[in-house]
Write an enzyme that holds these catalytic residues in place. Structure first.
Site, PDB file in Angstrom:
ATOM      1  N   HIS A 114      11.963   4.409   2.557  1.00  0.00           N
ATOM      2  CA  HIS A 114      10.899   6.030   2.481  1.00  0.00           C
ATOM      3  C   HIS A 114       9.905   5.895   3.337  1.00  0.00           C
ATOM      4  CE1 HIS A 114       9.903   6.605  -2.262  1.00  0.00           C
ATOM      5  NE2 HIS A 114      10.523   5.617  -2.231  1.00  0.00           N
ATOM      6  N   CYS A 139      15.087   8.314  -1.711  1.00  0.00           N
ATOM      7  CA  CYS A 139      14.643   7.065  -3.071  1.00  0.00           C
ATOM      8  C   CYS A 139      14.985   8.056  -3.983  1.00  0.00           C
ATOM      9  CB  CYS A 139      13.035   6.971  -2.923  1.00  0.00           C
ATOM     10  SG  CYS A 139      13.296   5.587  -4.660  1.00  0.00           S
ATOM     11  N   GLU A 141       9.025   8.190   4.698  1.00  0.00           N
ATOM     12  CA  GLU A 141       7.454   9.543   4.692  1.00  0.00           C
ATOM     13  C   GLU A 141       6.409   8.500   4.976  1.00  0.00           C
ATOM     14  OE1 GLU A 141       9.444   8.417   2.609  1.00  0.00           O
ATOM     15  OE2 GLU A 141       8.219   9.001   0.395  1.00  0.00           O
TER      16      GLU A 141
END
Lengths: 105, 229
Positions: free
Chosen positions: B203, B86, B205
């Site tokens: 994302h 990002c 994660e």
């Protein structure tokens, strides 16, 4: 740098050395790069009843005060600033305007 | 695998990234502050998501000129793996480590939702645990994720197999309906020419276990662990 401005109250003849420079950098999107914000502005202008407005492009204006008094050097420095930070040359063009400003003296 | 997570003023996905890395690699990553001029010994450098410096001037522009980024650039040139997620992707384009730029979303809205991605190749350290045949579901959360590159750059990326992920429908079609932000060629992530630097808007994660709503992000970290240990 501003604290020294009041130290020279006596009138002096204007010479190039007495001037500082003001730079105005215009950053605009390159042709062919879609500008969603420009499009939104264009659409809203239409909604407000403004007819015949097309190809609205939004850019940025960045103003800088420079201590440099030599126009060529000032321009070279600002160009360097544009290349390194002020513009992203992948998507943006920039133009530089320089104007001498009388110091506060 | 030793990992370092670089933290900038305005990073806000650094904790998620640290947790994902520690859970999956079993090793606490080193946290590196943006003013550092050297990186610790590590195999992977992660630039996490966030809104560094309030996205002033351009998203990632200020962070990309932080003292630590010279060290990140050098480490990438020396062959370390770098993952920019990002805002981290935006920094990678701003430093020139990856080509192109991330612009304001075509629809102008901030987007926060799950999207489907095609895994374009699974022979890199980042994607070796994914299948290319099945789209993965990963969240996006960005205002400036509209990937732009000129035609020549785009052709080069495609020709060199450097598109990592594309926005696709649930069934894997990379069409306009699946493109959330106007990115050219539905690009969601790209590699450097040596495939060691990956920048991506989604994302991974954030989805590393079912309790978080899904685990499609997990194989990325498992793959890195396998490749870099």
């Amino acid at each position: 740098m501003f604290s020294t401005c009041s130290e020279h109250k006596e009138p002096r003849q204007n010479r190039p050395g007495d001037m500082s420079m003001k730079a105005r950098v215009h950053v605009t999107l390159k042709n062919g790069v879609l500008d969603p914000q420009g499009k939104a502005i264009e659409k809203t202008l239409g909604n407000l009843g403004f007819q015949g407005v097309g190809d609205v492009r939004q850019g940025k204006v960045i103003e800088l005060e420079l201590e440099e008094t030599d126009a060529a050097k000032a321009e070279a420095a600002v160009k360097d600033m544009c290349e390194q930070l002020l513009a992203n040359t992948v998507i943006e063009n920039y133009t530089i305007e320089l104007a001498p400003t009388e110091s506060a003296a | 695998m030793k990992a370092a997570v670089v933290i900038f003023p305005g990073s806000n996905c650094d904790r998620d990234t640290l947790v994902a890395l520690e859970r999956i690699t079993g090793r606490k990553p080193t946290q590196v502050w943006h003013t550092e001029t050297e990186l610790p010994d590590c195999d992977l450098v992660v630039l996490p998501g966030g809104f560094t410096y309030g996205d002033y001037l351009r998203a990632g522009a200020m962070a990309a000129r932080s003292p630590v980024m010279a060290a990140v650039k050098k480490r990438a040139e020396d062959g370390a793996h770098v993952l920019g997620i990002c805002n981290g992707f935006q920094m990678l384009t701003e430093t020139g480590l990856l080509p192109g730029a991330l612009m304001r979303n075509a629809g102008l809205k901030f987007l926060c939702k799950d999207v489907h991605l095609s895994v374009e190749r699974n022979d890199t350290a980042f994607t070796r645990k994914y299948a290319t045949t099945k789209p993965i579901r990963i969240p996006i959360a960005h205002h400036d994720g509209n990937y732009f590159a000129d035609n020549e750059t785009l052709a080069r990326l495609e020709g060199e197999g450097r598109v990592a992920f594309r926005y696709v429908t649930k069934d894997g079609a990379p069409n306009d309906d699946a493109n959330p932000n106007g990115s050219r060629s539905n690009i969601a992530g790209i590699y450097s020419d040596d495939l060691r630097v990956l920048g991506m808007m989604p994302h991974p994660e954030r989805l590393i276990e079912p309790a978080l709503g899904g685990s499609d992000g997990r194989p990325m970290f498992e793959g890195l662990l396998e490749a870099l240990s």
